[in-house]
Enzyme design. Structure first.
Site, PDB file in Angstrom:
ATOM      1  N   HIS A 176       6.772   0.586   7.482  1.00  0.00           N
ATOM      2  CA  HIS A 176       7.363  -0.756   7.370  1.00  0.00           C
ATOM      3  C   HIS A 176       6.249  -1.723   7.011  1.00  0.00           C
ATOM      4  O   HIS A 176       5.197  -1.739   7.656  1.00  0.00           O
ATOM      5  CB  HIS A 176       8.016  -1.159   8.690  1.00  0.00           C
ATOM      6  CG  HIS A 176       8.292  -2.636   8.809  1.00  0.00           C
ATOM      7  ND1 HIS A 176       8.984  -3.340   7.844  1.00  0.00           N
ATOM      8  CD2 HIS A 176       7.954  -3.536   9.769  1.00  0.00           C
ATOM      9  CE1 HIS A 176       9.072  -4.608   8.214  1.00  0.00           C
ATOM     10  NE2 HIS A 176       8.449  -4.748   9.375  1.00  0.00           N
ATOM     11  N   TYR A 214      11.226  17.920 -10.705  1.00  0.00           N
ATOM     12  CA  TYR A 214       9.926  17.367 -11.113  1.00  0.00           C
ATOM     13  C   TYR A 214       8.791  17.908 -10.264  1.00  0.00           C
ATOM     14  O   TYR A 214       8.937  18.151  -9.068  1.00  0.00           O
ATOM     15  CB  TYR A 214       9.977  15.846 -11.003  1.00  0.00           C
ATOM     16  CG  TYR A 214       8.693  15.143 -11.383  1.00  0.00           C
ATOM     17  CD1 TYR A 214       8.343  14.970 -12.718  1.00  0.00           C
ATOM     18  CD2 TYR A 214       7.819  14.686 -10.400  1.00  0.00           C
ATOM     19  CE1 TYR A 214       7.168  14.325 -13.072  1.00  0.00           C
ATOM     20  CE2 TYR A 214       6.637  14.034 -10.743  1.00  0.00           C
ATOM     21  CZ  TYR A 214       6.321  13.872 -12.079  1.00  0.00           C
ATOM     22  OH  TYR A 214       5.150  13.237 -12.425  1.00  0.00           O
ATOM     23  N   TYR A 272      13.457   3.124 -13.879  1.00  0.00           N
ATOM     24  CA  TYR A 272      14.188   4.340 -13.499  1.00  0.00           C
ATOM     25  C   TYR A 272      13.706   4.973 -12.192  1.00  0.00           C
ATOM     26  O   TYR A 272      14.402   5.803 -11.606  1.00  0.00           O
ATOM     27  CB  TYR A 272      14.133   5.379 -14.620  1.00  0.00           C
ATOM     28  CG  TYR A 272      12.768   5.906 -14.963  1.00  0.00           C
ATOM     29  CD1 TYR A 272      12.146   6.877 -14.181  1.00  0.00           C
ATOM     30  CD2 TYR A 272      12.092   5.470 -16.101  1.00  0.00           C
ATOM     31  CE1 TYR A 272      10.904   7.385 -14.498  1.00  0.00           C
ATOM     32  CE2 TYR A 272      10.846   5.956 -16.432  1.00  0.00           C
ATOM     33  CZ  TYR A 272      10.248   6.914 -15.623  1.00  0.00           C
ATOM     34  OH  TYR A 272       9.009   7.409 -15.945  1.00  0.00           O
ATOM     35  N   GLU A 312       8.901  -3.432  16.545  1.00  0.00           N
ATOM     36  CA  GLU A 312       9.931  -2.966  15.611  1.00  0.00           C
ATOM     37  C   GLU A 312      10.406  -1.549  15.941  1.00  0.00           C
ATOM     38  O   GLU A 312      11.025  -0.885  15.106  1.00  0.00           O
ATOM     39  CB  GLU A 312       9.390  -2.992  14.174  1.00  0.00           C
ATOM     40  CG  GLU A 312       9.068  -4.370  13.650  1.00  0.00           C
ATOM     41  CD  GLU A 312      10.296  -5.211  13.333  1.00  0.00           C
ATOM     42  OE1 GLU A 312      11.400  -4.858  13.801  1.00  0.00           O
ATOM     43  OE2 GLU A 312      10.131  -6.213  12.622  1.00  0.00           O
ATOM     44  N   HIS A 331       5.123  -5.815   5.078  1.00  0.00           N
ATOM     45  CA  HIS A 331       5.482  -7.169   4.664  1.00  0.00           C
ATOM     46  C   HIS A 331       4.925  -7.414   3.260  1.00  0.00           C
ATOM     47  O   HIS A 331       4.395  -8.489   2.976  1.00  0.00           O
ATOM     48  CB  HIS A 331       4.916  -8.193   5.641  1.00  0.00           C
ATOM     49  CG  HIS A 331       5.510  -8.126   7.010  1.00  0.00           C
ATOM     50  ND1 HIS A 331       5.094  -8.931   8.046  1.00  0.00           N
ATOM     51  CD2 HIS A 331       6.504  -7.356   7.518  1.00  0.00           C
ATOM     52  CE1 HIS A 331       5.786  -8.659   9.136  1.00  0.00           C
ATOM     53  NE2 HIS A 331       6.650  -7.690   8.836  1.00  0.00           N
ATOM     54  N   HIS A 384      11.715 -10.684   5.057  1.00  0.00           N
ATOM     55  CA  HIS A 384      10.933  -9.916   6.031  1.00  0.00           C
ATOM     56  C   HIS A 384      10.001  -8.916   5.359  1.00  0.00           C
ATOM     57  O   HIS A 384       8.791  -9.001   5.500  1.00  0.00           O
ATOM     58  CB  HIS A 384      11.907  -9.214   6.982  1.00  0.00           C
ATOM     59  CG  HIS A 384      11.266  -8.541   8.145  1.00  0.00           C
ATOM     60  ND1 HIS A 384      11.925  -8.332   9.344  1.00  0.00           N
ATOM     61  CD2 HIS A 384      10.029  -7.985   8.318  1.00  0.00           C
ATOM     62  CE1 HIS A 384      11.126  -7.718  10.193  1.00  0.00           C
ATOM     63  NE2 HIS A 384       9.972  -7.487   9.590  1.00  0.00           N
TER      64      HIS A 384
END
Length: 243
Positions: free
Chosen positions: A122, A239, A143, A104, A124, A184
């Protein structure tokens, strides 16, 4: 001595299974890359221990200057060691290590070229992947979508490891720090590995909340408006702790 070297090579080959192994590429590893690699491996192992990936699915990368350290293809994360550091330049050419980078890699490099990302995760993840098969955009169930830049889009399906998938992903990431990949999984980036991981976990949690709420017979989840999420986005700018 020759037999000893053969034994050591045999142990390494057994540890890495069918993964292609060759002579180390390019230059030696710098101290900051050694530290970054340790953090990358810890993050990759966390994706397994917290159920975001199974086996060697998913991948993690971190940028150190003009070098991208990335998990290698097909190697279980619990087998990665300091000697397995794998790095490429922004053109995708290997500059560190002897292992083949993740398949990837095009997705990772596309993000680094287009954004100021310092790290990418990344996965799954189960709930996020399920949502990616149902809708073109994650409904505004919570939110905290604001923490990802707004409504999370689903990138159209394309074969893994292709430039087409990388292009689809970049469009879905416009003004966002995370997206879903249809049928994916997820992609999220941040300035640090911790931030990229936290955004990944947040996305998976929101997907789980929406799937849970929408599965109640006879009831439809109440959703937020884009205005309400945008208001939260402004509040999130201040925040946390300062100083």
């Amino acid at each position: 001595m020759v037999e000893e070297r053969r034994d050591q090579r045999g142990e390494r080959d057994a540890r890495e299974g069918s993964q292609e192994v060759g002579e180390a590429w390019g230059r030696s590893v710098r101290p900051e890359e050694t530290e970054a690699w340790e953090a990358l491996v810890a993050t990759a192992r966390r994706t397994v221990s917290e159920g975001l990936v199974v086996g060697t699915s998913g991948n993690v990368s971190v940028r150190v200057g003009d070098t991208v350290l990335v998990t290698p293809s097909g190697v279980p994360y619990d087998r990665l060691s300091p000697e397995d550091v794998t790095g490429v330049d922004l053109a995708g050419d290997r500059v560190l290590g002897s292992l083949v980078p993740t398949s990837e890699l095009p997705m990772h490099l596309a993000i680094y070229r287009a954004t100021d990302a310092g790290a990418i995760v990344h996965t799954h993840a189960v709930h996020a992947t399920a949502v990616s098969t149902l809708v073109p955009e994650l409904p505004l169930i919570h939110y905290m979508a604001a923490a990802l830049g707004g409504p999370v889009r689903v990138a159209p399906y394309a074969t893994y490891g292709t430039d087409e998938l990388a292009e689809n992903m970049l469009r879905a990431l416009t003004d966002r720090t995370a997206c879903l990949l249809q049928n994916h999984g997820t992609v999220a980036y941040g300035t640090t590995l911790d931030q990229a991981y936290d955004r990944t976990a947040q996305l998976e949690w929101m997907c789980r909340v929406w799937l849970t709420a929408s599965s109640v017979p006879g009831l439809t989840p109440t959703l937020l408006s884009q205005g309400q999420v945008a208001e939260v986005g402004e509040r999130l700018r201040g925040y946390g702790q300062r100083g």
